[in-house]
Write a protein that holds these residues in place. Structure first.
Motif, PDB file in Angstrom:
ATOM      1  N   GLU A   1      12.430  -0.146   1.281  1.00 38.90           N
ATOM      2  CA  GLU A   1      11.295   0.409   0.527  1.00 38.90           C
ATOM      3  C   GLU A   1      10.433  -0.718  -0.040  1.00 38.90           C
ATOM      4  O   GLU A   1       9.212  -0.690   0.062  1.00 38.90           O
ATOM      5  N   ALA A   2      11.083  -1.712  -0.636  1.00 38.43           N
ATOM      6  CA  ALA A   2      10.326  -2.813  -1.254  1.00 38.43           C
ATOM      7  C   ALA A   2       9.533  -3.570  -0.195  1.00 38.43           C
ATOM      8  O   ALA A   2       8.346  -3.873  -0.368  1.00 38.43           O
TER       9      ALA A   2
ATOM     10  N   CYS B   1      10.544  -9.200   1.918  1.00 37.39           N
ATOM     11  CA  CYS B   1      11.272  -9.183   0.654  1.00 37.39           C
ATOM     12  C   CYS B   1      12.733  -9.532   0.880  1.00 37.39           C
ATOM     13  O   CYS B   1      13.274  -9.306   1.976  1.00 37.39           O
TER      14      CYS B   1
ATOM     15  N   VAL C   1      13.892  -8.276  -6.768  1.00 36.53           N
ATOM     16  CA  VAL C   1      13.451  -8.450  -5.384  1.00 36.53           C
ATOM     17  C   VAL C   1      12.640  -9.741  -5.323  1.00 36.53           C
ATOM     18  O   VAL C   1      11.842 -10.015  -6.217  1.00 36.53           O
TER      19      VAL C   1
ATOM     20  N   SER D   1       4.050  -6.373  -7.026  1.00 36.09           N
ATOM     21  CA  SER D   1       5.096  -6.331  -8.041  1.00 36.09           C
ATOM     22  C   SER D   1       5.115  -4.980  -8.745  1.00 36.09           C
ATOM     23  O   SER D   1       6.162  -4.333  -8.864  1.00 36.09           O
TER      24      SER D   1
ATOM     25  N   ILE E   1       6.336  -2.155  -6.406  1.00 29.56           N
ATOM     26  CA  ILE E   1       7.774  -2.189  -6.095  1.00 29.56           C
ATOM     27  C   ILE E   1       8.589  -1.712  -7.306  1.00 29.56           C
ATOM     28  O   ILE E   1       9.467  -0.862  -7.191  1.00 29.56           O
TER      29      ILE E   1
ATOM     30  N   VAL F   1      10.301   1.741  -6.382  1.00 34.73           N
ATOM     31  CA  VAL F   1      11.626   1.566  -5.763  1.00 34.73           C
ATOM     32  C   VAL F   1      12.717   1.651  -6.826  1.00 34.73           C
ATOM     33  O   VAL F   1      12.814   0.793  -7.703  1.00 34.73           O
TER      34      VAL F   1
ATOM     35  N   VAL G   1      15.208  -1.381  -8.721  1.00 35.77           N
ATOM     36  CA  VAL G   1      14.592  -2.710  -8.860  1.00 35.77           C
ATOM     37  C   VAL G   1      13.816  -2.748 -10.171  1.00 35.77           C
ATOM     38  O   VAL G   1      13.040  -1.833 -10.459  1.00 35.77           O
TER      39      VAL G   1
ATOM     40  N   VAL H   1      10.317  -8.457  -9.911  1.00 34.09           N
ATOM     41  CA  VAL H   1       9.893  -9.049  -8.635  1.00 34.09           C
ATOM     42  C   VAL H   1       9.559 -10.507  -8.896  1.00 34.09           C
ATOM     43  O   VAL H   1       8.827 -10.818  -9.840  1.00 34.09           O
TER      44      VAL H   1
END
Ligand code: XMP
Length: 514
Positions: free
Chosen positions: A415-416, A438, A459, A486, A489, A493, A496, A499
């Motif tokens: 996903e990220a 990533c 991540v 950033s 994500i 996600v 997480v 980032v």
């Protein structure tokens, strides 16, 4: 596959330089085929290859150091032109009777070069120009028969030459972009001094490779492991051109692919190659074998081994398959360790393969750099979107999850990664960078979201610019793009809460984290 080389060959003897591959690339950019060999390759072996020229690379040693790499001195009797670069220049001077001494101070960085004789090596390069220096020793006096061709303030013999024997030496590095006109000098050497015609083109390569594949394979059946990446798609196109229906392409889903990748690859294959693709879903098998494994090299070995198991099973199913085609590239071969280059990591398609295999490897790109394969792909009619794809490592997301690979972690990373690539594409940056992706770290850190404490994974965003993955720079992405990636994500996600952007270059880091 027996390896032959095009008729005009220039050899780079590698004295342990960081830049040997770069010299080879620059020479190939002059349409002259070039290969790298270890410094101590016997002269007789080199003579057998009938090179049109030899380049001695730089290297970290000092010529007078015990154990410093040497060449076979009989090379000087072959009648073949030689160009020494940095250490190669000093070695040539020392072996032929010149004087090499430690420099008063190490010269590192740009220097002003004053060209004294704008002929042969320096044809068209008269005047003062900037060059890149990086050396501790220096040539004080050239050997008998040599003239000084250029100097800098600190280096009295920055370039020397003996036109009668066609031996030349330069203290600076013409192969790096910091010597902006360096490629002209290399061109002068290979075309002017060595007399090469500059006829090595990708079109010629394709014709030769097709002939060679046909000769190797005969009427046998070939299996081609296709990942959907540039190398394997180009490979499939080439082998199909060579042996048509004797080829079976197999796409193994090892469960370590990116979001939507399995479908995209099958669609791209159907659209651009119009050739049947056997799809094998082996995700469970790979993930089972990787369970509990954290060591990067062990992961690579396991994946390489499983991969061959799956392919051998497919080969049995197809029947009478004797050959396995792989898109192995020159940097993979070099980085998996050669007699002069240290092993950095086991590339899945080189050292990661089991020692005993039933199938014989067919690797027509073993001597090519990535950009050359891209040109081969274009030559074979593949579209820009396909040949321009970022590289993706054979072991897939397994080497982008630090620690154990689990379905949950794979899902988070997928996903990220998809968000990062989507944003880079939207910002029009995808084609400007060599590779972006990533990495999931499996430690956790504290964050706060909606007034709640979180304890989740970070991540790492990695984006690099590079010419051939041998060296790479972290990409100077605009802050707004980094901010968008950033925030998306972290918001989208689950699992997480942080980032980070990787600002390391290669060397000393590598592009992938494992
Ligand atoms: P590193 O991490 O060594 O990567 O700087 C250099 C380039 O190679 C790719 N890479 C691989 N490609 N099989 C591949 O086909 C592999 O096992 C492998 N490991 C790394 C990496 O993505 C980068 O482009």
């Amino acid at each position: 596959m027996p390896e032959t080389h095009p008729p005009e060959l220039v050899i780079v003897l590698d004295f342990g330089a960081q830049y040997s591959q770069l010299i080879a690339r620059r020479i190939r950019e002059c349409d002259v085929y070039c290969e790298i060999l270890p410094a101590n390759t016997p002269a007789a072996e080199i003579a057998r290859l009938k090179p049109r020229g030899i380049v001695f690379s730089g290297g970290p040693s000092s010529v007078y150091e015990e154990g410093a790499p040497r060449c076979d001195e009989r090379l000087f009797t072959l009648g073949v032109p030689i160009l020494g670069i940095c250490y190669g220049h000093q070695l040539m001077a020392a072996l032929l009777g010149g004087q090499v001494v430690p420099a008063a101070s190490r010269e590192y960085g740009q220097a002003d070069l004053h060209v004294l004789q704008a002929e042969a090596l320096f044809a068209g390069l008269e005047g003062d120009r900037v060059c890149w220096m990086s050396h501790g020793d220096t040539v004080l006096a050239p050997p008998p028969g040599f003239a000084i061709l250029a100097r800098t303030e600190d280096t009295p013999v920055a370039a020397m030459g003996d036109p009668a024997r066609r031996f030349y030496g330069v203290q600076f590095h013409p192969e790096v972009t910091h010597t902006p006109w360096g490629k002209e000098l290399l061109r002068n050497f290979v075309l002017g001094v060595c007399g090469c015609g500059g006829t090595w083109t990708m079109r010629g390569f394709v014709a030769e490779a097709i002939a060679q594949v046909r000769a190797t394979v005969g009427s046998g059946r070939v299996l081609c492991a296709t990942s959907g990446g540039v190398d394997s798609m180009t490979l499939a196109a080439l082998i199909r051109e060579a042996v048509g229906d004797q080829l079976t392409c197999v796409f193994v889903n090892h469960g370590l692919l990116r979001k939507g990748e399995a479908e995209q690859v099958r669609e791209a294959f159907a659209e651009h190659l119009r050739f049947p693709l056997v799809y094998v879903d082996a995700a469970d098998q790979f993930l089972e074998r990787l369970r509990g494994v954290t060591d990067p090299e062990t992961k690579r070995k396991i994946i390489g081994r499983e991969f061959i198991r799956v392919l051998e099973a497919e080969a049995d199913r197809v029947g009478e398959v004797r050959f396995l085609a792989q898109g192995t590239l020159y940097p993979d071969v070099i980085e998996s360790g050669t007699s002069t280059a240290a092993k950095i990591k086991t590339h899945h398609n080189v050292g990661g393969l089991p020692e005993r295999m039933r199938l014989q490897l067919v690797e027509p790109f073993r001597r090519l750099f990535k950009d050359e394969v891209r040109r081969v792909g274009t030559e074979l009619g593949l579209p820009p979107a396909l040949v321009g794809r970022h590289p993706f490592p054979g072991p897939g997301l397994a080497v982008r999850i630090l620690g154990e690979v689990t379905p949950e972690r794979l899902e988070i990373l997928r996903e990220a990664d998809a968000i990062a690539l989507e944003e880079l594409r939207a910002a029009g940056l995808y084609d400007e960078i060599w590779q972006a992706f990533c990495v999931l770290l499996t430690l956790r850190s504290v964050g706060v979201m909606g007034d709640q404490r979180t304890y989740a994974y970070p991540v790492v965003l990695r984006a690099v610019t590079s010419e051939d993955a041998m060296t790479a720079n972290w990409a100077r992405l605009p802050h707004e793009v980094l901010a968008r990636i950033s925030s998306r994500i972290i918001n989208e996600v689950r699992g997480v809460n942080r980032v980070v952007y990787d600002i390391s270059s290669k060397p000393p880091s590598t592009i992938e984290w494992e």
